[in-house]
Design a protein around this motif. Structure first.
Motif, mmCIF file in Angstrom:
data_model
loop_
_atom_site.group_PDB
_atom_site.id
_atom_site.type_symbol
_atom_site.label_atom_id
_atom_site.label_comp_id
_atom_site.label_asym_id
_atom_site.label_seq_id
_atom_site.Cartn_x
_atom_site.Cartn_y
_atom_site.Cartn_z
ATOM 1 N N THR A 1 7.083 2.388 -0.782
ATOM 2 C CA THR A 1 6.512 3.363 -1.719
ATOM 3 C C THR A 1 4.999 3.258 -1.747
ATOM 4 N N ASP A 2 4.481 2.021 -1.769
ATOM 5 C CA ASP A 2 3.028 1.824 -1.733
ATOM 6 C C ASP A 2 2.436 2.335 -0.424
ATOM 7 N N THR B 1 17.841 3.599 -4.538
ATOM 8 C CA THR B 1 17.532 2.732 -5.677
ATOM 9 C C THR B 1 18.533 2.939 -6.805
ATOM 10 N N LYS C 1 9.826 -1.073 -2.593
ATOM 11 C CA LYS C 1 8.550 -1.052 -3.306
ATOM 12 C C LYS C 1 7.370 -1.015 -2.326
ATOM 13 N N ASP C 2 7.440 -1.853 -1.284
ATOM 14 C CA ASP C 2 6.362 -1.872 -0.284
ATOM 15 C C ASP C 2 6.244 -0.529 0.423
ATOM 16 N N GLU D 1 15.139 -4.188 -2.266
ATOM 17 C CA GLU D 1 14.318 -3.686 -3.371
ATOM 18 C C GLU D 1 12.837 -3.955 -3.123
ATOM 19 N N SER D 2 12.536 -5.133 -2.581
ATOM 20 C CA SER D 2 11.140 -5.450 -2.263
ATOM 21 C C SER D 2 10.602 -4.527 -1.180
ATOM 22 N N LYS E 1 14.808 7.067 -3.527
ATOM 23 C CA LYS E 1 15.137 7.193 -4.950
ATOM 24 C C LYS E 1 16.647 7.155 -5.157
#
Length: 347
Positions: free
Chosen positions: A95-96, A61, A92-93, A88-89, A58
């Motif tokens: 985080t999932d 980011t 996101k991955d 950034e990609s 976080k």
């Protein structure tokens, strides 16, 4: 057949065998407790590590966003732009991936589960248990859809009795309350249930409770047949939905297009375009019947003899259900339409 000792010698031999077996049980249980403590420590360590990683991601980011604001894209090197996009990609991955990990780790219950169950761990820690609970939830909905259909048919066609109506409404309250609890457990275990459908069941619980407290009288009898006929139709539509949606979910999971903990819900989903699109008119008719119920109750509320507060409360709840259902359905239909348009352009 079980061995049953008859003599003293046989009893003594049986006791010695039981004693040995008891020692083995103690050793196994001791090992079990040791492994359980190790698992608990691993769960705590993993949860803590994920929380720390989330916090740092976080912060990273936020730092990247600050860099973008302070330095325009035109001033950055192409390598830097590519590196930021890749970072950034990956964030996101990751985080999932953390969300998937956390579905197998104990977590704090939400407010609703805390109020209902207390601070009890409801996380199922293996896939078999998760799937078994989900399948049992689906069967529970199917069985009670049939029960509610038969009950509403009995009240509407066979018997006109306020006590039987009260039992039917009590069953509805219990059913929707149970659904909200089970869905909260499913969400804690990774199910991605759309927020509206959870709220839909809260509203339905409230509405059924209001119907349960509505005293018998002229106004109740005026709305009774319309309400029971609506319940009959709603059960019928939900019965059709269950079989169609469960088939779609099975097919799409097999193709890898759906999450394994997704469920059938009382609403239109984007994947319903694949197959029996005749369900859409049935769904919209059910939604607009809710509007009709709301308008009917509001007109009854304006009558001089109307003294029951239940009339306006039911009218409001039906209006909330109508607006939420129609908006959610149209939203998904629009999203699917736009996705189809994008695919056509790419072709």
């Amino acid at each position: 057949m079980l061995f049953s000792p008859t003599g003293y010698t046989e009893c003594l031999r049986e006791w010695e065998d039981l004693e040995k077996n008891y020692q083995q049980i103690q050793d196994t249980h001791r090992l079990y407790k040791q492994k359980l403590e190790e698992v608990t420590k691993l769960q705590d360590n993993c949860s803590g590590a994920i929380a720390r990683q989330r916090k740092k991601l976080k912060e990273l980011t936020a730092s990247l966003e600050g860099c973008k604001e302070n330095h325009s894209t035109a001033k950055l090197n192409p390598e830097d732009v590519d590196a930021i996009a890749e970072m950034e990609s990956s964030i996101k991955d990751r985080t999932d991936a953390f969300s998937e990990m956390e579905s197998f780790l104990p977590k704090k219950n939400g407010l609703y589960l805390n109020l209902v169950l207390g601070n009890v761990n409801v996380t199922l820690l293996n896939k078999q248990s998760k799937f078994a609970y989900k399948d049992e939830y689906e069967k529970f909905k199917l069985v009670f859809t049939v029960i509610l259909f038969v009950f509403s048919f009995t009240c509407r066609v066979l018997f006109s009795d306020r006590t039987l109506d009260a039992l039917f409404n009590f069953l509805l309250v219990w059913y929707y309350c149970t659904l909200t609890i089970r869905e909260s457990v499913l969400i804690s275990n990774g199910s991605r249930i759309k927020g509206w459908w959870v709220f839909h069941h809260y509203v339905s619980t409230f509405q059924s409770g209001v119907m349960l407290t509505w005293p018998d009288g002229a106004l109740y009898q005026m709305f009774r047949n319309q309400f029971l006929t609506y319940c009959l139709y709603q059960s019928f539509v939900q019965f059709l939905q269950y079989y169609y949606q469960s088939g779609c979910l099975y097919r799409l999971r097999a193709l890898g297009e759906k999450h394994n903990m997704d469920i059938t819900v009382e609403g239109f989903q984007s994947w319903m375009w694949r197959g029996l699109t005749f369900l859409l008119p049935f769904l919209f008719f059910c939604h607009f019947w809710q509007l009709y119920n709301s308008i009917t109750l509001f007109q009854m509320f304006q009558l001089p003899e109307c003294k029951e507060w239940q009339v306006v409360m039911c009218s409001c709840s039906y209006m909330v259900l109508f607006m939420g259902n129609v908006f959610t359905t149209l939203e998904v239909v629009y999203q699917k339409y736009m996705n189809n348009q994008d695919k056509s352009k790419n072709l």
